[in-house]
Design a protein around this motif. Structure first.
Motif, mmCIF file in Angstrom:
data_model
loop_
_atom_site.group_PDB
_atom_site.id
_atom_site.type_symbol
_atom_site.label_atom_id
_atom_site.label_comp_id
_atom_site.label_asym_id
_atom_site.label_seq_id
_atom_site.Cartn_x
_atom_site.Cartn_y
_atom_site.Cartn_z
ATOM 1 N N ASP A 30 -9.990 -6.794 -1.740
ATOM 2 C CA ASP A 30 -9.532 -7.894 -2.586
ATOM 3 C C ASP A 30 -10.655 -8.928 -2.552
ATOM 4 O O ASP A 30 -10.938 -9.493 -1.500
ATOM 5 C CB ASP A 30 -8.246 -8.519 -2.055
ATOM 6 C CG ASP A 30 -7.029 -7.630 -2.237
ATOM 7 O OD1 ASP A 30 -7.102 -6.683 -3.034
ATOM 8 O OD2 ASP A 30 -6.013 -7.897 -1.581
ATOM 9 N N THR A 60 -12.076 -12.494 -3.749
ATOM 10 C CA THR A 60 -11.710 -13.794 -4.307
ATOM 11 C C THR A 60 -12.843 -14.289 -5.198
ATOM 12 O O THR A 60 -14.007 -14.301 -4.781
ATOM 13 C CB THR A 60 -11.439 -14.805 -3.184
ATOM 14 O OG1 THR A 60 -10.409 -14.286 -2.334
ATOM 15 C CG2 THR A 60 -10.991 -16.139 -3.747
ATOM 16 N N LYS A 84 -5.990 -8.144 -16.459
ATOM 17 C CA LYS A 84 -5.709 -9.391 -15.754
ATOM 18 C C LYS A 84 -4.251 -9.799 -15.953
ATOM 19 O O LYS A 84 -3.704 -9.693 -17.048
ATOM 20 C CB LYS A 84 -6.627 -10.503 -16.271
ATOM 21 C CG LYS A 84 -6.413 -11.824 -15.552
ATOM 22 C CD LYS A 84 -7.343 -12.892 -16.064
ATOM 23 C CE LYS A 84 -6.795 -13.486 -17.346
ATOM 24 N NZ LYS A 84 -7.524 -14.680 -17.771
ATOM 25 N N TYR A 92 0.479 -12.858 -10.272
ATOM 26 C CA TYR A 92 1.338 -12.341 -9.220
ATOM 27 C C TYR A 92 2.054 -13.506 -8.554
ATOM 28 O O TYR A 92 1.425 -14.524 -8.280
ATOM 29 C CB TYR A 92 0.508 -11.588 -8.176
ATOM 30 C CG TYR A 92 1.375 -10.904 -7.160
ATOM 31 C CD1 TYR A 92 1.926 -9.665 -7.433
ATOM 32 C CD2 TYR A 92 1.675 -11.518 -5.949
ATOM 33 C CE1 TYR A 92 2.732 -9.035 -6.513
ATOM 34 C CE2 TYR A 92 2.490 -10.902 -5.037
ATOM 35 C CZ TYR A 92 3.015 -9.657 -5.328
ATOM 36 O OH TYR A 92 3.826 -9.041 -4.422
ATOM 37 N N LEU A 96 -1.254 -16.152 -7.811
ATOM 38 C CA LEU A 96 -2.503 -15.417 -7.940
ATOM 39 C C LEU A 96 -2.720 -14.985 -9.379
ATOM 40 O O LEU A 96 -1.763 -14.633 -10.078
ATOM 41 C CB LEU A 96 -2.491 -14.138 -7.092
ATOM 42 C CG LEU A 96 -2.562 -14.242 -5.595
ATOM 43 C CD1 LEU A 96 -2.482 -12.847 -4.975
ATOM 44 C CD2 LEU A 96 -3.820 -14.934 -5.138
ATOM 45 N N TRP A 118 -5.084 -12.002 -11.147
ATOM 46 C CA TRP A 118 -5.812 -10.853 -10.628
ATOM 47 C C TRP A 118 -6.045 -9.787 -11.679
ATOM 48 O O TRP A 118 -5.364 -9.749 -12.701
ATOM 49 C CB TRP A 118 -5.091 -10.249 -9.439
ATOM 50 C CG TRP A 118 -3.753 -9.613 -9.774
ATOM 51 C CD1 TRP A 118 -2.845 -10.022 -10.697
ATOM 52 C CD2 TRP A 118 -3.191 -8.460 -9.176
ATOM 53 N NE1 TRP A 118 -1.739 -9.205 -10.701
ATOM 54 C CE2 TRP A 118 -1.932 -8.221 -9.768
ATOM 55 C CE3 TRP A 118 -3.611 -7.592 -8.190
ATOM 56 C CZ2 TRP A 118 -1.107 -7.163 -9.414
ATOM 57 C CZ3 TRP A 118 -2.770 -6.536 -7.837
ATOM 58 C CH2 TRP A 118 -1.539 -6.338 -8.450
ATOM 59 N N CYS A 178 -9.665 -5.334 -6.179
ATOM 60 C CA CYS A 178 -9.004 -6.398 -6.935
ATOM 61 C C CYS A 178 -9.898 -7.627 -7.008
ATOM 62 O O CYS A 178 -10.540 -7.990 -6.032
ATOM 63 C CB CYS A 178 -7.680 -6.792 -6.277
ATOM 64 S SG CYS A 178 -6.462 -5.479 -6.279
ATOM 65 N N ILE A 208 -9.485 -11.516 -7.532
ATOM 66 C CA ILE A 208 -8.344 -12.424 -7.348
ATOM 67 C C ILE A 208 -8.787 -13.876 -7.395
ATOM 68 O O ILE A 208 -9.793 -14.251 -6.781
ATOM 69 C CB ILE A 208 -7.668 -12.145 -5.979
ATOM 70 C CG1 ILE A 208 -7.105 -10.737 -5.970
ATOM 71 C CG2 ILE A 208 -6.595 -13.174 -5.688
ATOM 72 C CD1 ILE A 208 -6.560 -10.316 -4.639
ATOM 73 N N ASP A 267 -7.035 -17.581 -6.521
ATOM 74 C CA ASP A 267 -5.918 -18.274 -5.903
ATOM 75 C C ASP A 267 -5.530 -19.451 -6.807
ATOM 76 O O ASP A 267 -6.323 -20.339 -7.020
ATOM 77 C CB ASP A 267 -6.315 -18.772 -4.517
ATOM 78 C CG ASP A 267 -5.188 -19.422 -3.760
ATOM 79 O OD1 ASP A 267 -4.128 -19.699 -4.348
ATOM 80 O OD2 ASP A 267 -5.390 -19.657 -2.553
#
Length: 75
Positions: free
Chosen positions: A18, A20, A42, A45, A54, A56, A68, A70, A72
């Motif tokens: 994952d 970021t 895209k 979540y 999220l 993602w 992924c 991601i 935040d």
């Protein structure tokens, strides 16, 4: 990711990264340019949540491994 110039056999892995990112759209375009493919467009979540935390996208590397991208949304 590194650009692969010829097809490689796909290993079977049960884990994925994952990553970021600051901007999922930009990261998706960068990954695609390096040889990744889109696995899941895209989205947010939790899926369908009024206030998701999220953003993602799920990608596949040139070997078929998922990762992924991601962002935040809580910050």
């Amino acid at each position: 990711l590194q650009l692969v110039t010829k097809p490689q056999p796909a290993p079977s892995h049960n884990a994925h990264l994952d990553l970021t990112v600051d901007d999922v759209d930009v990261a998706v375009q960068q990954a695609l340019a390096l040889g990744a493919t889109m696995f899941r467009e895209k989205g947010t979540y939790p899926i369908g949540a009024e206030r998701p935390y999220l953003e993602w996208a799920v990608m596949l590397d040139p070997f078929g491994n998922k990762f992924c991208l991601i962002k935040d949304l809580k910050n």
